[in-house]
Design a protein around this motif. Structure first.
Motif, PDB file in Angstrom:
ATOM      1  N   VAL A 109      43.992  35.226  37.013  1.00 45.14           N
ATOM      2  CA  VAL A 109      44.411  35.639  35.588  1.00 45.14           C
ATOM      3  C   VAL A 109      45.162  37.064  35.832  1.00 45.14           C
ATOM      4  O   VAL A 109      46.347  37.318  35.583  1.00 45.14           O
ATOM      5  CB  VAL A 109      43.159  35.981  34.752  1.00 45.14           C
ATOM      6  CG1 VAL A 109      43.694  36.563  33.517  1.00 45.14           C
ATOM      7  CG2 VAL A 109      42.661  34.686  34.348  1.00 45.14           C
ATOM      8  N   THR A 110      44.577  37.920  36.679  1.00 44.16           N
ATOM      9  CA  THR A 110      44.907  39.217  36.929  1.00 44.16           C
ATOM     10  C   THR A 110      46.084  39.050  37.846  1.00 44.16           C
ATOM     11  O   THR A 110      47.329  39.847  37.738  1.00 44.16           O
ATOM     12  CB  THR A 110      43.978  40.063  37.781  1.00 44.16           C
ATOM     13  OG1 THR A 110      43.196  39.665  38.717  1.00 44.16           O
ATOM     14  CG2 THR A 110      43.210  40.602  36.231  1.00 44.16           C
ATOM     15  N   LEU A 111      46.414  38.178  38.888  1.00 42.53           N
ATOM     16  CA  LEU A 111      47.461  37.969  39.773  1.00 42.53           C
ATOM     17  C   LEU A 111      48.684  37.461  39.038  1.00 42.53           C
ATOM     18  O   LEU A 111      49.633  37.886  38.942  1.00 42.53           O
ATOM     19  CB  LEU A 111      47.141  37.018  40.887  1.00 42.53           C
ATOM     20  CG  LEU A 111      48.207  36.858  41.938  1.00 42.53           C
ATOM     21  CD1 LEU A 111      48.377  38.021  42.564  1.00 42.53           C
ATOM     22  CD2 LEU A 111      47.592  35.777  42.935  1.00 42.53           C
ATOM     23  N   ALA A 112      48.244  36.559  38.072  1.00 36.88           N
ATOM     24  CA  ALA A 112      49.364  36.094  37.264  1.00 36.88           C
ATOM     25  C   ALA A 112      50.049  37.199  36.414  1.00 36.88           C
ATOM     26  O   ALA A 112      51.194  37.462  35.960  1.00 36.88           O
ATOM     27  CB  ALA A 112      48.956  35.041  36.333  1.00 36.88           C
ATOM     28  N   MET A 113      48.985  38.046  35.751  1.00 39.78           N
ATOM     29  CA  MET A 113      49.406  39.092  34.862  1.00 39.78           C
ATOM     30  C   MET A 113      50.333  40.031  35.695  1.00 39.78           C
ATOM     31  O   MET A 113      51.357  40.621  35.126  1.00 39.78           O
ATOM     32  CB  MET A 113      48.123  39.751  34.618  1.00 39.78           C
ATOM     33  CG  MET A 113      47.490  39.283  33.376  1.00 39.78           C
ATOM     34  SD  MET A 113      45.899  40.367  33.084  1.00 39.78           S
ATOM     35  CE  MET A 113      45.321  39.703  31.370  1.00 39.78           C
ATOM     36  N   ARG A 114      49.916  40.470  36.720  1.00 34.37           N
ATOM     37  CA  ARG A 114      50.868  41.526  37.753  1.00 34.37           C
ATOM     38  C   ARG A 114      52.138  40.774  37.844  1.00 34.37           C
ATOM     39  O   ARG A 114      53.075  41.716  37.887  1.00 34.37           O
ATOM     40  CB  ARG A 114      49.859  41.505  38.892  1.00 34.37           C
ATOM     41  CG  ARG A 114      50.861  42.670  40.113  1.00 34.37           C
ATOM     42  CD  ARG A 114      50.021  42.848  41.245  1.00 34.37           C
ATOM     43  NE  ARG A 114      50.862  43.749  42.376  1.00 34.37           N
ATOM     44  CZ  ARG A 114      51.211  44.856  42.292  1.00 34.37           C
ATOM     45  NH1 ARG A 114      51.094  45.428  41.241  1.00 34.37           N
ATOM     46  NH2 ARG A 114      51.814  45.267  43.278  1.00 34.37           N
ATOM     47  N   GLU A 115      52.363  39.530  38.426  1.00 35.35           N
ATOM     48  CA  GLU A 115      53.628  39.009  38.579  1.00 35.35           C
ATOM     49  C   GLU A 115      54.535  38.925  37.482  1.00 35.35           C
ATOM     50  O   GLU A 115      55.738  39.181  37.230  1.00 35.35           O
ATOM     51  CB  GLU A 115      53.374  37.811  39.430  1.00 35.35           C
ATOM     52  CG  GLU A 115      52.767  37.749  40.750  1.00 35.35           C
ATOM     53  CD  GLU A 115      52.967  38.923  41.398  1.00 35.35           C
ATOM     54  OE1 GLU A 115      54.258  39.226  41.839  1.00 35.35           O
ATOM     55  OE2 GLU A 115      52.153  39.786  42.114  1.00 35.35           O
ATOM     56  N   ILE A 116      53.792  38.557  36.172  1.00 40.58           N
ATOM     57  CA  ILE A 116      54.490  38.604  34.928  1.00 40.58           C
ATOM     58  C   ILE A 116      55.052  40.226  34.675  1.00 40.58           C
ATOM     59  O   ILE A 116      56.253  39.944  34.333  1.00 40.58           O
ATOM     60  CB  ILE A 116      53.957  38.101  33.702  1.00 40.58           C
ATOM     61  CG1 ILE A 116      53.482  36.389  34.231  1.00 40.58           C
ATOM     62  CG2 ILE A 116      54.501  38.330  32.320  1.00 40.58           C
ATOM     63  CD1 ILE A 116      52.440  36.042  33.338  1.00 40.58           C
ATOM     64  N   ARG A 118      55.626  42.699  36.766  1.00 40.92           N
ATOM     65  CA  ARG A 118      56.653  42.995  37.733  1.00 40.92           C
ATOM     66  C   ARG A 118      57.914  42.192  37.667  1.00 40.92           C
ATOM     67  O   ARG A 118      59.104  43.042  37.910  1.00 40.92           O
ATOM     68  CB  ARG A 118      55.985  42.762  39.198  1.00 40.92           C
ATOM     69  CG  ARG A 118      54.676  43.758  39.638  1.00 40.92           C
ATOM     70  CD  ARG A 118      54.424  43.561  41.033  1.00 40.92           C
ATOM     71  NE  ARG A 118      55.515  44.263  41.987  1.00 40.92           N
ATOM     72  CZ  ARG A 118      55.479  44.293  43.232  1.00 40.92           C
ATOM     73  NH1 ARG A 118      54.892  43.400  43.972  1.00 40.92           N
ATOM     74  NH2 ARG A 118      56.372  45.089  43.952  1.00 40.92           N
ATOM     75  N   LEU A 119      57.852  41.249  37.528  1.00 35.19           N
ATOM     76  CA  LEU A 119      59.215  40.416  37.118  1.00 35.19           C
ATOM     77  C   LEU A 119      59.819  40.916  35.750  1.00 35.19           C
ATOM     78  O   LEU A 119      61.088  40.424  35.688  1.00 35.19           O
ATOM     79  CB  LEU A 119      58.911  38.877  37.117  1.00 35.19           C
ATOM     80  CG  LEU A 119      58.632  38.380  38.421  1.00 35.19           C
ATOM     81  CD1 LEU A 119      58.209  36.740  38.211  1.00 35.19           C
ATOM     82  CD2 LEU A 119      59.765  38.192  39.344  1.00 35.19           C
ATOM     83  N   MET A 168      48.162  47.876  34.457  1.00 33.94           N
ATOM     84  CA  MET A 168      48.512  46.843  33.399  1.00 33.94           C
ATOM     85  C   MET A 168      47.954  46.886  32.315  1.00 33.94           C
ATOM     86  O   MET A 168      48.120  46.006  31.412  1.00 33.94           O
ATOM     87  CB  MET A 168      48.176  45.460  34.379  1.00 33.94           C
ATOM     88  CG  MET A 168      48.763  45.247  35.657  1.00 33.94           C
ATOM     89  SD  MET A 168      48.660  43.341  36.066  1.00 33.94           S
ATOM     90  CE  MET A 168      46.681  43.547  36.457  1.00 33.94           C
ATOM     91  N   ALA A 169      46.793  47.766  31.999  1.00 33.00           N
ATOM     92  CA  ALA A 169      46.312  48.010  30.907  1.00 33.00           C
ATOM     93  C   ALA A 169      47.067  48.017  29.549  1.00 33.00           C
ATOM     94  O   ALA A 169      48.076  49.027  29.430  1.00 33.00           O
ATOM     95  CB  ALA A 169      45.546  49.183  30.908  1.00 33.00           C
TER      96      ALA A 169
END
Length: 232
Positions: A109-116, A118-119, A168-169
């Motif tokens: 979940v948090t990994l997908a959030m980070r990549e969305i 950053r992209l 990301m908050a």
């Protein structure tokens, strides 16, 4: 009533049918992001449900990421990011609708959030579903910067108040955001499910949060029908 009555010849109808069929089967490409030391196979029930509901193989992307044998080695930076970032980018590029849906489980979940994030592609995500995520951190990881000896709990990890989570908050990760959580989650609720009064799996700004009486992995395996219903 003959086809001719509608003003179309048989040839015109036959030529038009492929276009109708293509439109009828166009779904947002779905990206499935597994958790720490997991694998794409963790989403087997979700995959089966998507196929039953009309998604093709090409419309389902499930990257494998991280060290499958060392949970403490994985964080949200570097080699763990690359497969997820590439999957999101390629899913957007190949989506017939131009948009994607993302479902993550646990650290996925948090990994997908980070990549969305950053992209900068939150505007390309229609639905984001976080299942058993540690969006607000894990008390088992300590409070940053104390007691965060492993990478998973470090500055790019899931300690409460980590720079990663703080950065990301309050961000958006799709037009619609949902969380699936449990108060019996043996991993996220170790010590307490609550982080400053909020269940750690909730996503700030989400449309809705669903509660289930399941454990950490059952939250993924037993909610496939509900996951897919949110995409339809």
């Amino acid at each position: 009533m003959s086809i001719k009555t509608y003003g179309l010849g048989l040839l015109a109808v036959l030529l038009f049918l492929p276009a109708l069929s293509a439109r009828a089967t166009c779904h947002d490409t779905v990206v499935l992001v597994h958790g720490n030391t997991g694998s794409p196979a963790d989403f087997q029930n979700t995959y089966d449900r998507l196929r039953q509901q009309g998604w093709s193989d090409a419309q389902i992307v499930a990257p494998a990421w991280g060290n499958a044998y060392c949970a403490a080695c994985n964080d949200h930076s570097g080699s763990e990011e690359t497969p997820v970032r590439n999957a999101i980018s390629s899913a957007i590029a190949g989506s017939c609708s131009g948009h994607i849906d993302v479902i993550g489980h646990s650290m996925g979940v948090t990994l997908a959030m980070r990549e969305i994030d950053r992209l900068g592609v939150a505007g390309k995500v229609d639905v984001f579903i976080g299942i058993a995520g540690a969006v607000h951190g894990l008390w088992s990881c300590g409070m940053y910067p104390w007691n965060v000896a492993t990478a998973t709990c470090g500055s790019y990890g899931l300690s409460v108040g980590s720079p990663l989570l703080q950065g990301m908050a309050g961000h958006r990760f799709g037009a619609h955001m949902y969380s699936m959580k449990s108060w019996s989650d043996e991993i996220n609720c170790y010590g307490s499910c609550l982080v400053y009064g909020v269940h750690t799996s909730t996503i700030p700004g989400e449309d809705y949060s669903f509660d289930y009486p399941y454990g950490h992995y059952q939250l993924l395996w037993l909610t496939a029908a509900d996951q897919v219903s949110l995409l339809e």
